[in-house]
Design an enzyme around this catalytic site. Sequence first.
Site, PDB file in Angstrom:
ATOM      1  CG  ASP A  71      44.808  -3.522  15.820  1.00 42.28           C
ATOM      2  OD1 ASP A  71      45.556  -3.311  16.606  1.00 42.28           O
ATOM      3  OD2 ASP A  71      43.571  -4.009  15.883  1.00 42.28           O
ATOM      4  CG  ASN A 145      43.189  -8.148  10.571  1.00 39.50           C
ATOM      5  OD1 ASN A 145      43.471  -8.962  11.560  1.00 39.50           O
ATOM      6  ND2 ASN A 145      42.578  -7.154  10.763  1.00 39.50           N
ATOM      7  NE  ARG A 156      22.044  -6.017 -12.036  1.00 37.15           N
ATOM      8  CZ  ARG A 156      21.709  -6.646 -13.124  1.00 37.15           C
ATOM      9  NH1 ARG A 156      22.427  -6.727 -14.268  1.00 37.15           N
ATOM     10  NH2 ARG A 156      21.079  -7.813 -12.860  1.00 37.15           N
ATOM     11  CG  ASP A 175      25.947  -5.708  -0.790  1.00 44.15           C
ATOM     12  OD1 ASP A 175      25.348  -5.858  -1.799  1.00 44.15           O
ATOM     13  OD2 ASP A 175      25.818  -4.759  -0.128  1.00 44.15           O
ATOM     14  CE1 TYR A 188      32.920  -5.168   6.178  1.00 41.37           C
ATOM     15  CE2 TYR A 188      34.776  -5.637   4.268  1.00 41.37           C
ATOM     16  CZ  TYR A 188      33.112  -5.188   4.838  1.00 41.37           C
ATOM     17  OH  TYR A 188      32.119  -4.724   3.624  1.00 41.37           O
ATOM     18  CG  LEU A 190      32.789  -8.729  15.680  1.00 40.40           C
ATOM     19  CD1 LEU A 190      32.136 -10.032  16.077  1.00 40.40           C
ATOM     20  CD2 LEU A 190      33.564  -8.217  16.632  1.00 40.40           C
TER      21      LEU A 190
END
Length: 292
Positions: A71, A145, A156, A175, A188, A190
């Site tokens: 991929d 994607n 932080r 994050d 990512y 999922l």
Amino acid sequence: MKKIKKIGVIANPEKKKVSIVTQELITWLKKRKKKVLLDSDIAKAIGRGDLACSKEELPAQVDLLIVLGGDGTLLSVARVIGMRRVPILGVNLGGLGFLAETTIKELYKTLEYIFAGKYQIEQRVMLNASIQRRGKIIEAHNALNDVVVSKGALSRILKLKVFIGDKYITTYMSDGLIISTPTGSTAYSLSAGGPVVSPDVEAIILTPICPHTLSNRPLIISKNNKLYIEIGFDSKEVSLTIDGQVGVQLYPGDKVLVKKAASRIKLITHYDTDYFQILRRKLKWGGHSTKV
């Protein structure tokens, strides 16, 4: 359908046995009187400089692109195709791949079907992400994607203010944030708890990464919406990643605009391809097993 006479081959030279596979494929195609061009990397690896063409120029020269790899290789090809609507046949040489349509064992049978016109084309939506700094666009990239805004390992929590057009949505304290296409919903997004979205549903998916507020859930919006993401002034070590392959450093006050790209990718599939059968096999739904 257009008769296929010229074929381009793009391959990841680092993949095991790819040199042997490429040389066998050239021989097979030549016997069927097809003109073959290779991207420069694999041409150099197998000593066929006479067939070499740069990856950027190759899509304009051929009727079909065969991509040998995984991929990741196909994602890199998708970003260089641009507005050239050449169809792509992905051949999976790796493990868990969702984009590659066929395997080495099935390759020649698949090509026979394609040359006989027995195939269909799926047109996949892409995203375009541009970075605005001090009122000017400094970079722009397409993604098949996903587009990901994320923090560094030691930084932080991020504050990402998100708008759809001029409508304020929320400020994600997390994050990071994944903006994906339906094609990228099994990547990512999922892993971060996002939904699986069928590729024929033209939408944009927002999935926060480890949100500080548990009510911040994934969001699906229309493909026609434009997203604006403002990087908080107290956010440090922030990066933008395109398809997990291209990285750009972001700074406090930067803005990221994400929208549907002008170009689409044309992926060749079998007539009997069943997306949900692929999900059952790849994700082991219902106890289905697969080799990875």
